[in-house]
Design a protein around this motif. Structure first.
Motif, PDB file in Angstrom:
ATOM      1  N   ALA A  37       1.095  -1.137   0.218  1.00  0.00           N
ATOM      2  CA  ALA A  37       0.164   0.240   0.174  1.00  0.00           C
ATOM      3  C   ALA A  37       1.271   0.854  -0.056  1.00  0.00           C
ATOM      4  CB  ALA A  37      -1.049  -0.021   0.859  1.00  0.00           C
ATOM      5  N   LEU A 149      -3.323  -3.268  -5.021  1.00  0.00           N
ATOM      6  CA  LEU A 149      -4.789  -2.718  -4.538  1.00  0.00           C
ATOM      7  C   LEU A 149      -5.623  -3.652  -3.129  1.00  0.00           C
ATOM      8  CD1 LEU A 149      -6.518  -1.804  -7.942  1.00  0.00           C
ATOM      9  CD2 LEU A 149      -5.154  -0.019  -6.248  1.00  0.00           C
ATOM     10  N   ILE A 166     -13.614  -3.597  -3.729  1.00  0.00           N
ATOM     11  CA  ILE A 166     -13.339  -2.380  -3.281  1.00  0.00           C
ATOM     12  C   ILE A 166     -12.822  -0.608  -4.689  1.00  0.00           C
ATOM     13  CG2 ILE A 166     -11.089  -1.624  -2.158  1.00  0.00           C
ATOM     14  CD1 ILE A 166     -10.398  -4.364  -1.465  1.00  0.00           C
ATOM     15  N   THR A 168     -10.269   2.338  -4.359  1.00  0.00           N
ATOM     16  CA  THR A 168      -8.942   2.910  -4.066  1.00  0.00           C
ATOM     17  C   THR A 168      -8.281   4.489  -4.970  1.00  0.00           C
ATOM     18  OG1 THR A 168      -7.991   0.735  -4.035  1.00  0.00           O
ATOM     19  CG2 THR A 168      -6.492   2.464  -3.483  1.00  0.00           C
ATOM     20  N   LEU A 170      -5.852   6.970  -5.048  1.00  0.00           N
ATOM     21  CA  LEU A 170      -4.001   6.708  -4.572  1.00  0.00           C
ATOM     22  C   LEU A 170      -3.836   8.450  -5.025  1.00  0.00           C
ATOM     23  CD1 LEU A 170      -3.767   3.833  -7.877  1.00  0.00           C
ATOM     24  CD2 LEU A 170      -4.020   3.917  -4.961  1.00  0.00           C
ATOM     25  N   GLN A 176      -1.497   4.674  -2.360  1.00  0.00           N
ATOM     26  CA  GLN A 176      -2.735   4.843  -1.450  1.00  0.00           C
ATOM     27  C   GLN A 176      -3.222   5.820  -0.247  1.00  0.00           C
ATOM     28  OE1 GLN A 176      -4.270   0.821  -0.208  1.00  0.00           O
ATOM     29  NE2 GLN A 176      -3.435  -0.181  -1.876  1.00  0.00           N
ATOM     30  N   GLN A 179      -9.174   3.544   1.227  1.00  0.00           N
ATOM     31  CA  GLN A 179     -10.416   2.450   0.753  1.00  0.00           C
ATOM     32  C   GLN A 179     -11.679   2.042   1.185  1.00  0.00           C
ATOM     33  OE1 GLN A 179      -7.295  -1.262   0.639  1.00  0.00           O
ATOM     34  NE2 GLN A 179      -7.330  -0.841  -1.620  1.00  0.00           N
ATOM     35  N   GLU A 181     -14.433  -0.259   1.041  1.00  0.00           N
ATOM     36  CA  GLU A 181     -15.321  -1.721   1.014  1.00  0.00           C
ATOM     37  C   GLU A 181     -16.351  -2.447   1.117  1.00  0.00           C
ATOM     38  OE1 GLU A 181     -12.091  -5.081   3.189  1.00  0.00           O
ATOM     39  OE2 GLU A 181     -10.960  -3.486   3.016  1.00  0.00           O
TER      40      GLU A 181
END
Length: 204
Positions: A37, A149, A166, A168, A170, A176, A179, A181
């Motif tokens: 990550a 990821l 997920i 994400t 960036l 990252q 995130q 979920e």
């Protein structure tokens, strides 16, 4: 050993750890996840093809905030829901800042999701190619991104995939920062993570 080689090794180890895992389960992530990550996604090698047929590398997206997810176009429920969630996030970004944010969908279905299929999917969903890129890559490249990821996926006997869901965010260097979920989750924290990294002058 240089930094790029170390980063690739970390992500490759994570990919191997994930390769045998079934998608969508709630087991703890591998020990490599935290290290991956913190490693820029841009350090992953490989050539990709976008929905227009253009050859791309992940480095192409440096300099923009990236909101990314993995999906496949034959998915009947979860992936369309992820795309809808991403569109909701896009709508919450101030209009003056939308050029600062790139939405990146990476297909996990290397066999069926050709650039032509991805383009048809993008057109069907009304995804503006200025702000949305859909990527096709070979299985090894896709596994590497999945590992980076933390997305687990596994092909079933009928060709579809069981996978984790997920979204994400960036940063501009491919690292990252947030995130989200699950499906239909509250996207407010994602929007907040994006907004706090946008130029203030454009956010008014």
């Amino acid at each position: 050993m240089n930094a790029k080689t170390i980063a690739i090794l970390i992500l490759a180890l994570a990919a191997l750890a994930l390769a045998g895992c079934g998608g969508g389960d709630e087991e703890s992530a591998p020990d490599h996840k935290d290290a991956a990550a913190q490693t820029s996604l841009f350090l992953l090698d490989g050539d990709w093809t976008d929905q227009t047929g253009a050859v791309r590398v992940l480095e192409d997206f440096r300099g923009k905030l990236i909101v990314t997810a993995m999906m496949f176009t034959n998915c009947s429920y979860a992936c369309p829901r992820i795309v809808a969630d991403l569109q909701g996030i896009e709508a919450a970004i101030p209009a003056g800042n939308r050029d600062d944010v790139q939405f990146l969908l990476v297909s996990m279905d290397s066999d069926r999701d050709t650039p032509e299929v991805l383009e048809a999917f993008a057109n069907e969903k009304g995804l503006d190619p200025k702000h949305w890129t859909l990527l096709h890559g070979d299985e090894f490249e896709v596994r590497g991104v999945g590992a980076a990821l933390g997305v687990r996926f596994k092909r079933g006997i009928k060709g579809d995939f069981a996978h984790s869901n997920i979204i994400t965010v960036l940063d501009r260097e491919g690292r990252q920062v947030f995130q989200l979920e699950g499906l239909n989750a509250d996207a407010a924290p994602v929007v907040a993570a994006i907004r706090e990294r946008l130029p203030r002058a454009k956010s008014k």
